[in-house]
Scaffold this motif. Structure first.
Motif, PDB file in Angstrom:
ATOM      1  N   LEU A  35      31.266  43.724  49.002  1.00  0.00           N
ATOM      2  CA  LEU A  35      32.272  43.746  47.923  1.00  0.00           C
ATOM      3  C   LEU A  35      33.620  44.218  48.455  1.00  0.00           C
ATOM      4  CD1 LEU A  35      30.320  45.158  44.849  1.00  0.00           C
ATOM      5  CD2 LEU A  35      31.656  43.054  44.895  1.00  0.00           C
ATOM      6  N   ARG A  36      33.604  45.331  49.191  1.00  0.00           N
ATOM      7  CA  ARG A  36      34.856  45.869  49.734  1.00  0.00           C
ATOM      8  C   ARG A  36      35.524  44.874  50.676  1.00  0.00           C
ATOM      9  NH1 ARG A  36      31.750  50.418  49.050  1.00  0.00           N
ATOM     10  NH2 ARG A  36      30.727  50.266  51.073  1.00  0.00           N
ATOM     11  N   ALA A  37      34.729  44.194  51.517  1.00  0.00           N
ATOM     12  CA  ALA A  37      35.288  43.220  52.455  1.00  0.00           C
ATOM     13  C   ALA A  37      35.902  42.038  51.720  1.00  0.00           C
ATOM     14  CB  ALA A  37      34.218  42.743  53.425  1.00  0.00           C
ATOM     15  N   ALA A  38      35.239  41.564  50.658  1.00  0.00           N
ATOM     16  CA  ALA A  38      35.763  40.429  49.893  1.00  0.00           C
ATOM     17  C   ALA A  38      37.068  40.802  49.195  1.00  0.00           C
ATOM     18  CB  ALA A  38      34.732  39.944  48.875  1.00  0.00           C
ATOM     19  N   VAL A  39      37.117  42.024  48.672  1.00  0.00           N
ATOM     20  CA  VAL A  39      38.343  42.500  48.020  1.00  0.00           C
ATOM     21  C   VAL A  39      39.465  42.600  49.048  1.00  0.00           C
ATOM     22  CG1 VAL A  39      39.410  44.508  46.904  1.00  0.00           C
ATOM     23  CG2 VAL A  39      37.172  43.682  46.116  1.00  0.00           C
ATOM     24  N   LYS A  40      39.166  43.211  50.195  1.00  0.00           N
ATOM     25  CA  LYS A  40      40.174  43.391  51.249  1.00  0.00           C
ATOM     26  C   LYS A  40      40.682  42.048  51.769  1.00  0.00           C
ATOM     27  CE  LYS A  40      40.996  45.712  55.645  1.00  0.00           C
ATOM     28  NZ  LYS A  40      40.434  46.537  56.711  1.00  0.00           N
ATOM     29  N   ALA A  41      39.766  41.075  51.908  1.00  0.00           N
ATOM     30  CA  ALA A  41      40.146  39.758  52.425  1.00  0.00           C
ATOM     31  C   ALA A  41      40.907  38.938  51.386  1.00  0.00           C
ATOM     32  CB  ALA A  41      38.904  38.997  52.880  1.00  0.00           C
ATOM     33  N   GLY A  42      40.849  39.355  50.135  1.00  0.00           N
ATOM     34  CA  GLY A  42      41.560  38.636  49.080  1.00  0.00           C
ATOM     35  C   GLY A  42      40.967  37.274  48.758  1.00  0.00           C
ATOM     36  N   THR A  43      39.667  37.110  49.011  1.00  0.00           N
ATOM     37  CA  THR A  43      39.021  35.841  48.673  1.00  0.00           C
ATOM     38  C   THR A  43      39.047  35.670  47.148  1.00  0.00           C
ATOM     39  OG1 THR A  43      36.820  36.815  48.437  1.00  0.00           O
ATOM     40  CG2 THR A  43      37.457  36.047  50.649  1.00  0.00           C
ATOM     41  N   GLU A  44      38.790  34.448  46.706  1.00  0.00           N
ATOM     42  CA  GLU A  44      38.789  34.193  45.259  1.00  0.00           C
ATOM     43  C   GLU A  44      37.825  35.133  44.540  1.00  0.00           C
ATOM     44  OE1 GLU A  44      36.787  31.324  42.068  1.00  0.00           O
ATOM     45  OE2 GLU A  44      37.115  30.434  44.042  1.00  0.00           O
ATOM     46  N   VAL A  45      36.615  35.247  45.068  1.00  0.00           N
ATOM     47  CA  VAL A  45      35.626  36.115  44.429  1.00  0.00           C
ATOM     48  C   VAL A  45      36.006  37.584  44.616  1.00  0.00           C
ATOM     49  CG1 VAL A  45      33.971  36.242  46.346  1.00  0.00           C
ATOM     50  CG2 VAL A  45      33.167  36.397  43.994  1.00  0.00           C
ATOM     51  N   GLY A  46      36.647  37.910  45.721  1.00  0.00           N
ATOM     52  CA  GLY A  46      37.120  39.274  45.942  1.00  0.00           C
ATOM     53  C   GLY A  46      38.179  39.677  44.937  1.00  0.00           C
ATOM     54  N   VAL A  47      39.070  38.750  44.603  1.00  0.00           N
ATOM     55  CA  VAL A  47      40.107  39.009  43.601  1.00  0.00           C
ATOM     56  C   VAL A  47      39.452  39.258  42.239  1.00  0.00           C
ATOM     57  CG1 VAL A  47      42.037  37.953  42.340  1.00  0.00           C
ATOM     58  CG2 VAL A  47      41.906  37.759  44.836  1.00  0.00           C
ATOM     59  N   ARG A  48      38.439  38.451  41.911  1.00  0.00           N
ATOM     60  CA  ARG A  48      37.729  38.647  40.642  1.00  0.00           C
ATOM     61  C   ARG A  48      37.032  40.008  40.619  1.00  0.00           C
ATOM     62  NH1 ARG A  48      33.863  33.930  40.662  1.00  0.00           N
ATOM     63  NH2 ARG A  48      32.882  35.052  38.957  1.00  0.00           N
ATOM     64  N   ALA A  49      36.390  40.369  41.734  1.00  0.00           N
ATOM     65  CA  ALA A  49      35.691  41.652  41.816  1.00  0.00           C
ATOM     66  C   ALA A  49      36.671  42.812  41.689  1.00  0.00           C
ATOM     67  CB  ALA A  49      34.923  41.752  43.132  1.00  0.00           C
ATOM     68  N   LYS A  50      37.825  42.694  42.350  1.00  0.00           N
ATOM     69  CA  LYS A  50      38.831  43.757  42.301  1.00  0.00           C
ATOM     70  C   LYS A  50      39.316  43.985  40.878  1.00  0.00           C
ATOM     71  CE  LYS A  50      43.189  45.253  44.476  1.00  0.00           C
ATOM     72  NZ  LYS A  50      43.536  46.098  43.367  1.00  0.00           N
ATOM     73  N   ALA A  51      39.542  42.916  40.134  1.00  0.00           N
ATOM     74  CA  ALA A  51      40.004  43.051  38.750  1.00  0.00           C
ATOM     75  C   ALA A  51      38.988  43.822  37.913  1.00  0.00           C
ATOM     76  CB  ALA A  51      40.260  41.669  38.144  1.00  0.00           C
ATOM     77  N   VAL A  52      37.716  43.525  38.106  1.00  0.00           N
ATOM     78  CA  VAL A  52      36.658  44.228  37.348  1.00  0.00           C
ATOM     79  C   VAL A  52      36.597  45.689  37.772  1.00  0.00           C
ATOM     80  CG1 VAL A  52      34.163  44.356  36.954  1.00  0.00           C
ATOM     81  CG2 VAL A  52      35.297  42.130  36.994  1.00  0.00           C
ATOM     82  N   MET A  53      36.624  45.937  39.082  1.00  0.00           N
ATOM     83  CA  MET A  53      36.528  47.314  39.581  1.00  0.00           C
ATOM     84  C   MET A  53      37.749  48.137  39.169  1.00  0.00           C
ATOM     85  SD  MET A  53      34.600  46.890  43.296  1.00  0.00           S
ATOM     86  CE  MET A  53      35.881  45.923  44.046  1.00  0.00           C
ATOM     87  N   ASP A  54      38.936  47.528  39.233  1.00  0.00           N
ATOM     88  CA  ASP A  54      40.158  48.237  38.834  1.00  0.00           C
ATOM     89  C   ASP A  54      40.135  48.613  37.359  1.00  0.00           C
ATOM     90  OD1 ASP A  54      41.107  48.108  41.406  1.00  0.00           O
ATOM     91  OD2 ASP A  54      42.596  46.528  41.008  1.00  0.00           O
TER      92      ASP A  54
END
Length: 194
Positions: A35-54
């Protein structure tokens, strides 16, 4: 070699996973790290995960399933991987099976470390005492009350995975209370046959 280690908190999954990583040169994939790697990489799914976590929410199965599906395609997973903390539920397990099938892949083994919960509690208490004696920091959840809560959550959400993988013909059950080296030898015997 693609595998999952199952068992309650404190069963020794982390210790055994590290030994498999060292012996077989495959990565241990932690849901949190992915999850942290996807958020850091700014992938599409990482962006979605970041919005939920934020927003302080829990990341949905859909997002976690997609992150895992993408991660197992990375080059370091070409020889296989060990999943750590995933799947946690039967719906996640079914999604993993479908994701792997869509890539013409399958799990080679699902290994469950069976343990005696009372002895496991003693093991946790000893780990805390050893950590303190060595001058290390004790995890916040390494206390009897937190541990009991984690066991209840495991029994309710994750333990049903045993039945799912048994029905799929993939589950191998080992005595996780045996000495660490004996458990490692039993796991290696299973992996050689996979």
């Amino acid at each position: 070699m693609r595998l999952i280690l199952l068992g309650p908190p404190g069963a020794g999954k982390g210790t055994q996973a590290q030994r498999i990583v060292e012996t077989h040169g495959i990565p241990q994939l932690s849901t949190g790290d992915m999850l942290r790697a996807a958020v850091k990489a700014g992938t599409e799914v990482g962006v979605r995960a970041k919005a939920v976590m934020d927003a302080g929410g829990l990341v949905s199965d859909d997002i976690v399933n997609q992150i895992v599906a993408e991660r197992v395609l990375d080059a370091d997973c070409a020889k296989g991987f060990i999943l750590d903390g995933y799947p946690r539920t039967v719906p996640q397990a079914k999604a993993l099976t479908d994701n792997l099938k869509s890539k013409n892949l399958a799990l080679d083994a699902v290994i469950e470390l069976k343990v005696d919960e009372d002895k496991l509690l003693q093991r946790i208490e000893k780990r805390v005492a050893d950590t303190v004696a060595a001058g290390g920091a004790v995890r916040a959840d390494d206390n009897p009350e937190s541990f009991r809560k984690r066991l209840v959550e495991y029994r309710e959400k994750t333990a049903p995975l045993s039945e799912y993988y048994a029905d799929e013909g993939q589950l191998k059950v080992l005595d996780g209370m045996k000495p660490i080296d004996d458990v490692t030898a039993a796991i290696n015997a299973i992996l050689v046959k996979s």
